[in-house]
Design a protein around this motif. Structure first.
Motif, PDB file in Angstrom:
ATOM      1  N   ALA A   1       4.803   4.128   6.966  1.00  0.00           N
ATOM      2  CA  ALA A   1       5.057   2.689   6.798  1.00  0.00           C
ATOM      3  C   ALA A   1       4.512   2.186   5.465  1.00  0.00           C
ATOM      4  CB  ALA A   1       4.423   1.914   7.949  1.00  0.00           C
ATOM      5  N   ARG A   2       3.446   2.800   4.977  1.00  0.00           N
ATOM      6  CA  ARG A   2       2.865   2.385   3.697  1.00  0.00           C
ATOM      7  C   ARG A   2       3.865   2.529   2.544  1.00  0.00           C
ATOM      8  NH1 ARG A   2      -2.342   5.539   1.722  1.00  0.00           N
ATOM      9  NH2 ARG A   2      -2.902   5.132   3.874  1.00  0.00           N
ATOM     10  N   PHE A   3       4.847   3.406   2.755  1.00  0.00           N
ATOM     11  CA  PHE A   3       5.818   3.682   1.683  1.00  0.00           C
ATOM     12  C   PHE A   3       7.197   3.099   1.975  1.00  0.00           C
ATOM     13  CE2 PHE A   3       2.527   6.850   1.807  1.00  0.00           C
ATOM     14  CZ  PHE A   3       2.030   6.748   0.512  1.00  0.00           C
TER      15      PHE A   3
ATOM     16  N   GLN B   1      -4.152 -11.116   1.465  1.00  0.00           N
ATOM     17  CA  GLN B   1      -4.856 -12.304   0.963  1.00  0.00           C
ATOM     18  C   GLN B   1      -4.289 -12.574  -0.419  1.00  0.00           C
ATOM     19  OE1 GLN B   1      -8.898 -10.501   2.934  1.00  0.00           O
ATOM     20  NE2 GLN B   1      -8.425 -10.178   0.803  1.00  0.00           N
ATOM     21  N   PHE B   2      -4.669 -13.693  -1.015  1.00  0.00           N
ATOM     22  CA  PHE B   2      -4.120 -13.968  -2.337  1.00  0.00           C
ATOM     23  C   PHE B   2      -4.547 -12.927  -3.356  1.00  0.00           C
ATOM     24  CE2 PHE B   2      -2.205 -18.131  -1.643  1.00  0.00           C
ATOM     25  CZ  PHE B   2      -1.059 -17.882  -2.395  1.00  0.00           C
ATOM     26  N   GLU B   3      -5.783 -12.472  -3.256  1.00  0.00           N
ATOM     27  CA  GLU B   3      -6.326 -11.585  -4.286  1.00  0.00           C
ATOM     28  C   GLU B   3      -5.969 -10.122  -4.050  1.00  0.00           C
ATOM     29  OE1 GLU B   3      -8.251 -13.402  -2.127  1.00  0.00           O
ATOM     30  OE2 GLU B   3      -8.238 -15.195  -3.381  1.00  0.00           O
ATOM     31  N   SER B   4      -5.866  -9.730  -2.796  1.00  0.00           N
ATOM     32  CA  SER B   4      -5.657  -8.305  -2.506  1.00  0.00           C
ATOM     33  C   SER B   4      -5.074  -8.147  -1.104  1.00  0.00           C
ATOM     34  CB  SER B   4      -6.994  -7.573  -2.587  1.00  0.00           C
ATOM     35  OG  SER B   4      -7.877  -8.149  -1.631  1.00  0.00           O
ATOM     36  N   SER B   5      -4.697  -6.908  -0.806  1.00  0.00           N
ATOM     37  CA  SER B   5      -4.090  -6.645   0.504  1.00  0.00           C
ATOM     38  C   SER B   5      -4.610  -5.340   1.083  1.00  0.00           C
ATOM     39  CB  SER B   5      -2.573  -6.551   0.368  1.00  0.00           C
ATOM     40  OG  SER B   5      -2.065  -7.759  -0.128  1.00  0.00           O
ATOM     41  N   PHE B   6      -4.414  -5.168   2.370  1.00  0.00           N
ATOM     42  CA  PHE B   6      -4.742  -3.919   3.047  1.00  0.00           C
ATOM     43  C   PHE B   6      -3.428  -3.277   3.480  1.00  0.00           C
ATOM     44  CE2 PHE B   6      -8.326  -6.711   3.364  1.00  0.00           C
ATOM     45  CZ  PHE B   6      -9.400  -5.890   3.061  1.00  0.00           C
ATOM     46  N   TYR B   7      -3.390  -1.967   3.329  1.00  0.00           N
ATOM     47  CA  TYR B   7      -2.110  -1.278   3.554  1.00  0.00           C
ATOM     48  C   TYR B   7      -2.112  -0.511   4.861  1.00  0.00           C
ATOM     49  CZ  TYR B   7      -2.322  -2.153  -1.428  1.00  0.00           C
ATOM     50  OH  TYR B   7      -2.479  -2.746  -2.640  1.00  0.00           O
TER      51      TYR B   7
ATOM     52  N   GLY C   1       5.153  -2.458  -3.368  1.00  0.00           N
ATOM     53  CA  GLY C   1       4.461  -3.411  -2.497  1.00  0.00           C
ATOM     54  C   GLY C   1       5.435  -4.393  -1.896  1.00  0.00           C
ATOM     55  N   GLY C   2       5.103  -4.921  -0.731  1.00  0.00           N
ATOM     56  CA  GLY C   2       5.966  -5.918  -0.099  1.00  0.00           C
ATOM     57  C   GLY C   2       5.693  -6.000   1.385  1.00  0.00           C
ATOM     58  N   GLY C   3       6.647  -6.552   2.110  1.00  0.00           N
ATOM     59  CA  GLY C   3       6.514  -6.667   3.558  1.00  0.00           C
ATOM     60  C   GLY C   3       6.532  -5.300   4.206  1.00  0.00           C
ATOM     61  N   GLU C   4       6.058  -5.214   5.416  1.00  0.00           N
ATOM     62  CA  GLU C   4       6.125  -3.999   6.253  1.00  0.00           C
ATOM     63  C   GLU C   4       5.069  -2.942   5.926  1.00  0.00           C
ATOM     64  OE1 GLU C   4       8.149  -3.182   8.891  1.00  0.00           O
ATOM     65  OE2 GLU C   4       8.874  -5.231   8.802  1.00  0.00           O
ATOM     66  N   MET C   5       4.582  -2.939   4.670  1.00  0.00           N
ATOM     67  CA  MET C   5       3.660  -1.846   4.301  1.00  0.00           C
ATOM     68  C   MET C   5       2.201  -2.307   4.353  1.00  0.00           C
ATOM     69  SD  MET C   5       2.796  -2.885   1.024  1.00  0.00           S
ATOM     70  CE  MET C   5       2.224  -1.470   0.088  1.00  0.00           C
ATOM     71  N   ILE C   6       1.966  -3.547   4.823  1.00  0.00           N
ATOM     72  CA  ILE C   6       0.610  -4.113   4.807  1.00  0.00           C
ATOM     73  C   ILE C   6       0.075  -4.347   6.218  1.00  0.00           C
ATOM     74  CG2 ILE C   6       0.602  -5.253   2.565  1.00  0.00           C
ATOM     75  CD1 ILE C   6       1.708  -7.041   5.743  1.00  0.00           C
TER      76      ILE C   6
END
Ligand code: PMP
Length: 406
Positions: free
Chosen positions: A270-272, A259-265, A250-255
């Motif tokens: 790019a997801r990887f 949000q604080f609780e969760s993220s969308f990918y 997880g990190g930048g570029e793949m999202i």
């Protein structure tokens, strides 16, 4: 097309030097290849003209870097016969396989499943599966190797059951040189519903490879073994399989949204590719591909095969020298043992004559156990090597025979 391989050799500045007072003979290409001037200059040129971070920037340099990075993805895709949305940039083969084991594997492998590998796997295509088996309760099995250094295909029917969810195997063995019948093995794995991964570390730069024709689900390779720098490689993941894979890092570029609780990918490769990727490496991998494509992989394969056949013929002259691996249908490397000489001592002896060999277990310890040796000595060739260099290796090995005689 006739290629003047001696002229091609001029493209590699590193080859033109002396080591311990002798012209360098670089026969360690299976570990890493040398880089042509074209690739070295492209790397310098990128840092002198275009360096910027990709994707996020709205300025000129970032645009150039992004375009070149994505152009390189297209080149890799074309090189493998894949779609660009199926190519993930990685650090190399090892990272590609770990990505599959941890992303696809953790989502799809469960207790009671079987992960099938072979006895000739590099540790990169073994340890990640051991880790996954421990995490999931799956069982790891392997296809044995025959005394001739080929996969024991008679055992495959028994091993390839419907419990096998992943069959991961090496395309060309880095320790034996064996070229495995990948297409046939993949078809047999598909017949029981297994997903397939091909370790392409030793095939990507050496022979034509088309993932659609092979019909594999994953193909991992390293740029540094095919004229590109270290630290860059790629993973092909078949589109529908990739679409279902959860993120790995997880990190930048793949999202798309955090949000604080969760993220969308993001979807697709790019997801990887979390974080700043090896931008220069990826761009220059594209340059290396252009270079190899201009030579033609079928020509490289033919030239390398002729060199290997010549090496095998000449090595047969040396008394007390045992060659590992099949006689025919092999990649451009020869692993051997010289009676009375430990591979490390032999490699050190060769080095004193400017000859770069590799002595060790070549990251295939289970295979070494099968061969009943702790290690071997390996000479591995690439298209810039010559028959004259092989002649000089033979003379050095002949001298070593006397030097190490009991
Ligand atoms: N598989 C094989 C067959 C190899 O020869 C190698 C490199 N020696 C690897 C995997 C690992 O490649 P890398 O270290 O570039 O990830």
């Amino acid at each position: 097309m006739t290629i003047d391989w001696t002229t091609i050799r001029q493209d590699f500045p590193i080859l033109h030097q002396e080591v311990h007072g002798h012209p360098l003979i670089y026969f360690d290409n299976a570990a890493t290849s040398q880089k042509p001037r074209h690739v070295i200059e492209a790397l310098v040129g990128y840092y002198e003209r275009d360096n910027a971070n990709v994707h996020r920037g709205l300025h000129e340099l970032s645009g150039r870097a992004t375009d070149a990075y994505e152009e390189s993805r297209r080149k890799v895709a074309q090189y493998l016969g894949a779609g660009e949305e199926e190519i993930i940039f990685t650090r190399g083969t090892t990272e590609g396989i770990n990505l599959v084991a941890q992303s696809w594997g953790r989502a799809n492998i469960k207790m009671g499943d079987v992960i099938l590998v072979t006895e000739m796997e590099h540790h990169s295509n073994l340890v990640p599966w051991q880790m996954l088996a421990l995490q999931t309760g799956a069982t790891l099995k392997h296809v044995p190797v025959t005394d001739e250094g080929e996969l024991d295909l008679d055992q495959l029917d028994t091993l390839l059951t419907e419990q096998v969810k992943m069959f991961a195997f090496v395309h060309v063995s880095n320790s034996l040189g064996t070229i495995n019948p990948a297409k046939e093995l993949i078809a047999r794995a598909k017949a029981v519903g297994a997903v397939t991964l091909l370790d392409g570390a030793q095939s990507a730069g050496h022979m034509p490879v088309n993932v659609r024709d092979l019909d594999c689900d994953f193909y991992a390779f390293s740029g540094h073994k095919m004229c590109a720098p270290t630290g860059i490689g790629a993973l092909y993941a078949r589109g529908p399989v990739l679409a279902e894979m959860p993120p790995w890092q997880g990190g930048g570029e793949m999202i798309t949204r955090v949000q604080f609780e969760s993220s969308f990918y993001k979807e697709g490769p790019a997801r990887f590719e979390a974080g700043t990727p090896d931008i220069s490496g990826a761009i220059v991998l594209g340059e290396a591909i252009d270079y190899l494509e201009a030579l033609g992989r079928e020509h490289i394969f033919q030239h390398d095969s002729e060199l290997t056949a010549y090496a095998l013929e000449r090595m047969a002259e040396i008394e007390g020298l045992r060659i590992f691996g099949p006689r025919l249908n092999r990649g451009s490397l020869v692993a051997f043992a010289l009676e009375g000489a430990h591979p490390h001592d032999l490699t050190t002896y060769a080095n004193s004559f400017g000859l770069a060999l590799r002595g060790g277990h070549h990251c295939t310890q289970p295979l070494m156990r099968k061969l009943k040796v702790p290690s071997t000595t390996r000479a591995s060739f690439y298209f810039y090597n010559t028959r004259e260099e092989i002649d000089r290796m033979i003379a050095i090995l002949q001298a070593a025979r006397t030097f190490f005689a009991p």
